[in-house]
Design an enzyme around this catalytic site. Structure first.
Site, PDB file in Angstrom:
ATOM      1  N   SER A 167       0.663  -1.134   0.071  1.00 44.88           N
ATOM      2  CA  SER A 167       0.015   0.137  -0.081  1.00 44.88           C
ATOM      3  C   SER A 167       0.852   1.312  -0.058  1.00 44.88           C
ATOM      4  O   SER A 167       1.826   1.427  -1.031  1.00 44.88           O
ATOM      5  CB  SER A 167      -1.008   0.015   1.175  1.00 44.88           C
ATOM      6  N   THR A 168       0.798   2.024   1.109  1.00 40.89           N
ATOM      7  CA  THR A 168       1.591   3.188   1.193  1.00 40.89           C
ATOM      8  C   THR A 168       2.924   2.966   0.904  1.00 40.89           C
ATOM      9  O   THR A 168       3.636   2.150   1.714  1.00 40.89           O
ATOM     10  CB  THR A 168       1.374   4.108   2.317  1.00 40.89           C
ATOM     11  N   HIS A 193      -2.450  -1.206  -3.538  1.00 43.60           N
ATOM     12  CA  HIS A 193      -3.709  -0.047  -3.235  1.00 43.60           C
ATOM     13  C   HIS A 193      -3.557   1.115  -4.173  1.00 43.60           C
ATOM     14  O   HIS A 193      -2.660   1.947  -3.862  1.00 43.60           O
ATOM     15  CB  HIS A 193      -3.877   0.244  -1.822  1.00 43.60           C
ATOM     16  N   MET A 286      -0.056   0.997   5.323  1.00 46.97           N
ATOM     17  CA  MET A 286      -0.873   1.159   6.411  1.00 46.97           C
ATOM     18  C   MET A 286      -2.130   0.415   6.610  1.00 46.97           C
ATOM     19  O   MET A 286      -2.721  -0.020   5.958  1.00 46.97           O
ATOM     20  CB  MET A 286      -1.436   2.776   6.537  1.00 46.97           C
ATOM     21  N   ASP A 289      -4.463  -4.928   5.942  1.00 48.00           N
ATOM     22  CA  ASP A 289      -4.651  -5.657   5.068  1.00 48.00           C
ATOM     23  C   ASP A 289      -3.507  -6.518   4.610  1.00 48.00           C
ATOM     24  O   ASP A 289      -2.301  -6.045   4.444  1.00 48.00           O
ATOM     25  CB  ASP A 289      -5.053  -4.690   3.755  1.00 48.00           C
TER      26      ASP A 289
END
Length: 350
Positions: A167-168, A193, A286, A289
């Protein structure tokens, strides 16, 4: 605890209001100002010292990329890019990541409802506030990357599946891993993401950099040696098998951990479909998930890895996986590709 101070920079008064209303609903966040263009934003930043800036990438007077470049040089802050769902917007957003932006979101409308976007925006603001952004006074030096690993023996690649989730900070992390993998690396499935359209541009960019073929997944695509498939934004991706053939199912469905695609959806399906023939890797991001999905993969006999805190942009998803005992090994980002090749070359001994 002090509130996270947010500055919204967007030429659309409607978007500024939507974002302000959504952010203001959360007691830990505060919109300290909005700005219709970078010139107003510059003065607001100096005066109010926000913790996070949301930045529209296409604006009059000065475009978002030019402003971001100046901001990263003189007053580095965590910046979340807000971009339109267009090929031009997607490519500009990826360029913004290269310039130092920490996240990218699509503007309200189209594939995202305002409600879904609001949840993601708040999560990304909280993540961004934790990131220490360094000055980009000079163009970032090109890192001396290790060359791609030599080809693996055919027997080491044909039945294996590698699943990655991020993600991030994941766009750069995935690039760091994938460019070091050989052309005949096992079939690889990836969830990052990102909004729709952005994943298309991301896959195209990686395809030009990597020895493997990298493409945005389409429903029914085969997962084969030498190919990496990236889940398209706003769709879940699952691993399936028909006889000896692995393929992906791309489908809609409820968000999981406020995400679609979700890493857990991919990892759980990989655990069920590939079992001990799989390798799972969870990278920077973050939230939680992918943590439970990685544990499911490990329990099914897969080899599993998590990125370490020191090399993560946000140590959220890997941290949760490590807490669950889901990772066989914790690795620095720079060590992931080499470990995957080493493990595959070793006869896959646990």
């Amino acid at each position: 605890m002090s509130k996270i101070k947010v500055l919204i920079v967007d030429d659309s008064a409607i978007v500024r209001k939507i974002f302000t209303d959504e952010i203001s609903r959360h007691p830990d966040l505060e919109v300290v100002a909005t700005a219709p263009d970078p010139y107003v934003a510059r003065d607001k930043i100096v005066q109010l010292k926000p913790d996070v800036v949301t930045l529209d990438i296409e604006m009059p007077r000065m475009d978002g990329l030019t402003f971001l470049r100046k901001l990263m040089r003189y007053y580095p802050l965590p910046v979340i890019i807000i971009s339109s769902l267009t090929p031009k917007g997607s490519n500009m957003a990826l360029e913004a990541i290269d310039l130092g932006a920490v996240e990218v979101l699509a503007k309200p409308g189209g594939a995202y409802s305002v409600g879904e976007l609001g949840v993601q925006l708040v999560d990304k603001i909280r993540a961004a506030a934790r990131i220490r952004v360094v000055s980009r006074s000079d163009p970032p030096a090109t890192a001396a990357s290790s060359p791609p690993s030599p080809p693996l023996a055919l027997s080491q690649t044909t039945q294996k599946i590698v699943a990655l989730g991020a993600s991030t900070g994941g766009t750069e992390a995935l690039k760091e891993v994938l460019v070091r993998l050989p052309a005949n690396f096992p079939g690889t499935v990836i969830v990052q993401h990102m909004p729709p359209k952005f994943t298309t541009a991301f896959a195209e960019r990686l395809n030009g950099l990597c020895q493997m073929e990298v493409k945005e997944a389409a429903d029914g695509d085969s997962v084969v040696t030498g190919r990496a498939l990236i889940a398209p934004g706003n769709f879940h991706m699952l691993l399936r098998r028909s006889g000896a053939r692995y393929y992906v199912q791309v489908k809609t469905g409820p968000m999981v951990h406020h995400q679609r695609p979700a890493v857990d959806v991919l990892f759980n399906s990989t655990a069920q479909t590939a079992g001990a023939n799989a390798i799972g890797v969870i990278l920077t991001g973050m939230g939680a998930d992918g943590a439970a999905g990685l544990l499911a993969m490990k329990n099914a006999g897969a080899r599993t890895y998590a990125q370490d805190e020191a090399s993560c942009v946000v140590f959220g998803m890997p941290k949760e996986a490590i807490k669950l005992g889901a990772a066989d090994k914790v690795l620095s980002l720079g060590g992931v590709a080499g470990e995957l090749v080493r493990y595959l070359s070793s006869g896959n001994n646990r």
